[in-house]
Design an enzyme around this catalytic site. Sequence first.
Site, PDB file in Angstrom:
ATOM      1  N   GLN A   1       0.817  -1.203   0.000  1.00 50.93           N
ATOM      2  CA  GLN A   1       0.000   0.000   0.000  1.00 50.93           C
ATOM      3  C   GLN A   1       0.861   1.268   0.000  1.00 50.93           C
ATOM      4  OE1 GLN A   1      -3.034  -1.601   3.216  1.00 50.93           O
ATOM      5  NE2 GLN A   1      -3.946   0.052   2.038  1.00 50.93           N
ATOM      6  N   HIS A   2       0.232   2.361  -0.390  1.00 50.83           N
ATOM      7  CA  HIS A   2       0.725   3.736  -0.204  1.00 50.83           C
ATOM      8  C   HIS A   2       1.795   4.185  -1.193  1.00 50.83           C
ATOM      9  CE1 HIS A   2      -1.384   3.129   3.515  1.00 50.83           C
ATOM     10  NE2 HIS A   2      -0.417   2.444   4.079  1.00 50.83           N
TER      11      HIS A   2
ATOM     12  N   ASP B   1      -2.290  -4.918   0.175  1.00 54.47           N
ATOM     13  CA  ASP B   1      -1.762  -6.180   0.710  1.00 54.47           C
ATOM     14  C   ASP B   1      -2.460  -6.627   1.991  1.00 54.47           C
ATOM     15  OD1 ASP B   1      -0.637  -4.100   2.174  1.00 54.47           O
ATOM     16  OD2 ASP B   1       1.435  -4.732   1.883  1.00 54.47           O
TER      17      ASP B   1
END
Length: 494
Positions: free
Chosen positions: A71-72, A246
């Site tokens: 992520q991110h 994830d």
Amino acid sequence: MALVAGVDSSTQSCKIVIRDAVTGALVRQAKASHPDGTEVHPDHWWRALGEAIDDAGGLDDVAALSVGGQQHGMVVLDADGEVIRPALLWNDTRSAEAARDLIRELGDGDEAAGRKAWADAVGSVPVASLTITKLRWLADHEPDNARRIAAICLPHDWLTWRLSGAESLEALITDRSDASGTGYFDSVANAYRRDLLALALRVDQEDAEHIVLPRVVGPHEAAARGGGDVDGRDLSHLVLGPGCGDNAGAALGLGLRPGQTSVSLGTSGVVAAVSAAPSRDASGLVAGFADATGVFLPLACTLNGARVLDAAKRVLDVTYDEFDALALSAEPGAGGLVHVPYLEGERTPNLPEATGVLTGMTLESLTPANYARSAVEGLLCLMSACVDAVRAQGAAIDRVSLVGGGVKWTSAKELSPAVLGVPVDVPSPGEYVANGAAKQAAWVLAGGEEPPAWELGPVERLTAEPRPEVRAAYDRVSEIVAAAVRARPAASAR
């Protein structure tokens, strides 16, 4: 037999599993590595995905595929669809000051008001991990690159787009689980907050409206088809699912339902509780993410995970088995040694400039066995604090599922119920994110309101007498560390 593929493009590697769409039986799998670092060009992910596909025997007999991803990560594209600069990953902390600035700005200078405003808007308070803080860093430190932005996406969005063979930026897609980790998506309203994106990039909202953001598709919607010529591969037979972040992928792979919680020991440490209701934690300890099925995933994430044990093993210069034997030979409390493992700064609590601390050292306590045990107990106490933070948001946590690469450490597994203070279920080892992505792909093929119910192996159930004194000692030291870090001037941005 219909086959489906699930991909986990994580911080360290790309894993692919190919499973029977009905039973979930594993047919084949493969893995390829990613480079180290907190700043990585997405081309490395694409290369690793291609290697993993080839090593897994290709996709010619696969009907559907979904990508789960870290992520991110900030992937910024220009008008031609080219990557503008290497992606800043979730564990890159250079945007810590940007996070603080965004909080103050939304609160008109009042930090407490800003935290509440962010939590109310998107369910999460900015920390260095979130994409929106990285965009502010880019606007402040690389303004020429920021001005070139035509589209912003996340790692799994970019990989799905590449698999589709699309050239148009408008073909970018994502799901609400990954979008909910950006800091500019409201997972309750299922809408982007362009005003917050404009704030981060220091542009007018009208300018922010022209930036392409991936279309958010439903949890089992067919998002696209594979391309007819993707680097020489004909993927036109392939249905592409929406993909997922994830953590949401792992929850889906584990089959977690509302009211169930996982503790993952990987590169990071994650406590995630599937919930029918959203969370809005103004303290910032818990991020109000969405899951991959249409509900929510309040989540506490640490920067420091199983690598805490890798570092301790390296200091002791022992094997995995020798480390476990040392840790398990020591008494609870490690003879008074307390290890606060903020080895890469920390996210929960939000202390990006912190470093690790080892206290209680005496001639008697400073032994290899006590040091090994203090590292294990320190990591588990950090995760226990995350469990408490999620519990404070209304999640009833009376047992957890322990997963991730850290489960290979016998000491971490065996000590977990005593330190966490609840019974621990340990599912059979597996690639839970990739399995969740594969399950999503099977859901896309089958349709229906619920994902497939796959049985992927037996579960080991662990119990132990709780050891609250271990956590109490850890809390005393961690509070001192936090106070000292917050009293220091912020580190300058890189």
